[in-house]
Design an enzyme around this catalytic site. Structure first.
Site, short mmCIF file in Angstrom:
data_model
loop_
_atom_site.label_atom_id
_atom_site.label_comp_id
_atom_site.label_asym_id
_atom_site.label_seq_id
_atom_site.Cartn_x
_atom_site.Cartn_y
_atom_site.Cartn_z
N CYS A 144 -4.47 -0.37 -5.11
CA CYS A 144 -5.44 0.29 -5.98
C CYS A 144 -4.95 0.34 -7.43
CB CYS A 144 -5.71 1.71 -5.49
SG CYS A 144 -6.41 1.79 -3.83
N CYS B 27 0.83 -1.21 0.00
CA CYS B 27 0.00 0.00 0.00
C CYS B 27 0.87 1.26 0.00
CB CYS B 27 -0.96 0.00 1.18
SG CYS B 27 -0.15 0.07 2.79
N ASP B 28 0.20 2.39 -0.11
CA ASP B 28 0.86 3.66 -0.39
C ASP B 28 2.09 3.95 0.47
OD1 ASP B 28 -1.36 3.79 -1.94
OD2 ASP B 28 -2.10 5.70 -1.17
N LYS B 29 1.98 3.84 1.78
CA LYS B 29 3.06 4.26 2.67
C LYS B 29 4.08 3.16 2.91
CE LYS B 29 0.87 7.96 2.68
NZ LYS B 29 -0.29 7.37 2.01
N SER C 196 -5.01 12.12 -2.38
CA SER C 196 -4.81 10.75 -2.83
C SER C 196 -4.32 10.77 -4.26
CB SER C 196 -6.12 9.98 -2.74
OG SER C 196 -6.06 8.78 -3.49
N GLU D 46 -5.20 12.71 3.56
CA GLU D 46 -5.55 12.88 2.16
C GLU D 46 -7.01 13.32 2.04
OE1 GLU D 46 -2.57 9.59 0.12
OE2 GLU D 46 -4.70 9.16 0.29
#
Length: 584
Positions: free
Chosen positions: A222, A150-152, A498, A472
């Site tokens: 995503c 995921c993002d982080k 985001s 976000e």
């Protein structure tokens, strides 16, 4: 001989002759760190502990390689990490090492979006880096493979590798496949926008429910060029992830072979003594910035690449992002601004195809070394383009002449802010401010349809320290788009967006309101101008009036005990978004 991309979509990595490398005698001490933990009579107690959980004397005589990941049951993004870790460990053992697996945390941006829980997201990036650094340092790993999703977790793992500076690589867990709704591919972006459409009466509650049931159909991050896929691409272009590995989807069977090969590769990296400091250079970071720009990627790429540069000790300013974006054409037709998703990019030719375009445009620093031991320019030459693909435009036919973001400064953001340019044509907006202290107040106004055409929505108090955690604003931005105001409303914030955000939006405004930033001086009705061509973001106030208002402004504060201890500590330690919002 192992080649990269024998056909478009092939997951095999670019590592010619690695079998010979494994057989060769290395001049680098492959147990350069773990000897202190495992060797000699005085280490008998440590060995006894490890024998008790299944490690043999032969295992402990080999190099110890950490396999870090963020498997967790709170989200799909990292859900395949344990499966991938098992294959990485197979590869390490086959290549002569002993793997030791460790787990760290992850926070889902998408699930916590629009709630107080979102404050933990950016905080988790530095905590992930801390935890991997601590375990790898304490247990004297000789090398490390960090698996992210995921993002982080993606920048968090690379920040840890930069701090440790031991032979290592990062493996991205892969993107989710798209969902299907009413004959169209959909991602989570469409669900967030559908919330606004439902509030505006444009879709029914049943339609919203049907969409949410199908939009996220499995494991993986995503699907659009949101933050996860942006950072995965950036780090493959940077060279810390193996060439050809990132865009293999999470649930594609080839991902397991990619993981095993990553385990084999890290042993090659260890034998060569190749460290992140040789890979994460100024040239390589410039390549990564160009990848974000050409792909229309997430504005979070600015924040995270600044953070990695600072962890590695490489000088990099926010102004350089603008310079690189200005000379980099937007070539990738990817969501949220475009039509396609990460799976489509994989089928088209993956990151190597993007590399080849950057090289053709004269933007790629081709001599930058990668984790494979080969240059990024060599990997660019290996790209194979799927016939008829439309995901990555030719250099002769860019979507836009310049990249997908710009850095603006002005009396609203003296240290800078980031504007996303992909997916819309607006470059100038002047309108009255609608000011909100915090995301919740702004969201309530949007859902109550109290935002009008031409407004500039100002959300402050959401910066790294003031939020804390720099939430976000996807729930708000998507609701604005869903209500049909995406082409007429602008939004500015000291928080983040985001990667799924699109529209005329400026984020990371620095200094933030909580640290005396001029965004704290803006009042309802003030005229705010965002001028991309002039690289300015200004409010129609004199310097004296801004100073007077700031003297009277008190940032909203959280009540004692309201914030978790970890987040409160972060708020005290975190720096400016213009420098990556890292803790020191």
């Amino acid at each position: 001989m192992v080649r990269s991309l024998d056909r478009p979509g092939d997951a095999r990595l670019a590592r010619p002759g690695w079998e010979v490398v494994f057989a060769a005698v290395s001049s680098f001490d492959v147990k350069h760190r773990s000897r202190a933990l495992t060797d000699g009579p005085e280490r008998a107690a440590a060995r006894a502990y490890l024998h008790g959980i299944g490690y043999s004397a032969e295992d402990l005589a080999k190099p110890i390689v950490g396999v870090a990941h963020s498997w967790i049951e709170t989200m799909p993004c990292n859900f395949n990490n344990r499966v991938l870790a098992a294959k990485v460990k197979e590869g390490i053992r086959a290549a002569g090492g002993t793997p030791m697996e460790l787990n760290t945390i992850a926070i889902s941006d998408g699930i916590t979006m629009g709630t107080a829980g979102m404050r933990a997201s950016l905080v988790s990036r530095d905590l992930i880096a801390d935890s991997i650094e601590l375990v790898a340092s304490a247990h004297r790993f000789d090398a490390i493979v960090a698996i992210s999703g995921c993002d982080k977790t993606i920048p968090g793992t690379v920040m840890a590798l930069a701090r440790l500076d031991i032979p290592s690589l990062m493996l991205y867990g892969g993107s989710i496949r798209p969902g299907h709704y009413k004959g169209q591919d959909v991602t989570i972006q469409q669900v967030f926008e559908a919330v606004g459409a439902h509030a505006a009466g444009r879709i029914t509650e049943q339609e919203l429910h049907e969409l949410e049931e199908v939009a996220s159909p499995g494991a993986g991050a995503c699907g659009g060029q949101f933050t996860a896929n942006t950072m995965a691409m950036a780090f493959e272009v940077l060279g810390i992830s193996p060439a050809g590995s990132s865009m293999v989807p999470a649930e594609d069977g080839r991902k397991l072979e990619v993981a095993r090969q990553a385990g084999e590769l890290v042993m090659e990296v260890l034998r060569d003594g190749r460290r992140p400091s040789e890979i994460i250079t100024r040239q390589a970071l410039q390549n990564a910035i160009a990848a974000v720009a050409t792909s229309g990627g997430s504005t979070n790429g600015v924040l995270h690449l600044l953070a990695v540069a600072r962890e590695m000790g490489v000088p990099l300013s926010i102004d350089e992002f603008d310079e690189i974006s200005q000379r980099t054409p937007l070539l990738c037709d990817l969501q949220p601004g475009g039509r396609y998703v990460a799976v489509d990019l994989y089928r088209a030719g993956g990151v190597p195809l993007v590399l080849s375009r950057l090289a053709e445009a004269g933007i790629l620093n081709g001599d930058a070394i990668t984790v494979t031991g080969r240059t990024i320019g060599e990997h660019a030459q290996e790209a194979q383009e799927a016939e008829g693909q439309q995901v990555v435009h030719p250099v002769s036919d860019p979507i836009k002449e310049t990249g997908g973001f710009a850095i603006l400064k002005g009396n609203v953001a003296p240290e800078g802010c980031v504007v996303k340019l992909a997916g819309h044509e607006r470059r100038l907006h002047t309108g009255p401010a609608r000011v909100f202290d915090g995301e919740e107040a702004a969201m309530a106004a949007v859902l109550a349809r109290k935002i009008g055409e031409g407004d500039v929505v100002v959300i402050r108090g959401e910066g790294p320290a003031g939020g804390p955690g720099m939430r976000e604003m996807l729930a708000v931005t998507a609701a604005i788009v869903g209500e049909g105001l995406g082409e007429s409303v602008a939004l500015i914030t000291d928080g983040r967006f985001s990667g799924a955000t699109h529209g005329f939006m400026a984020a990371h405004i620095a200094p933030e309101a909580a640290r005396g930033g001029p965004i704290g001086a803006i009042a309802d009705g003030d005229q705010v101008t965002i001028d991309v061509d002039a690289r300015r973001i200004d409010v129609a106030l004199s310097d004296e009036e801004i100073e007077r208002r700031l003297a009277a402004y008190t940032p909203p504060r959280h009540a004692d005990g309201e914030l978790e201890v970890a987040i409160a500590k972060y708020a005290k330690l975190v720096g400016s978004a213009s420098e990556g919002a890292i803790t020191r």
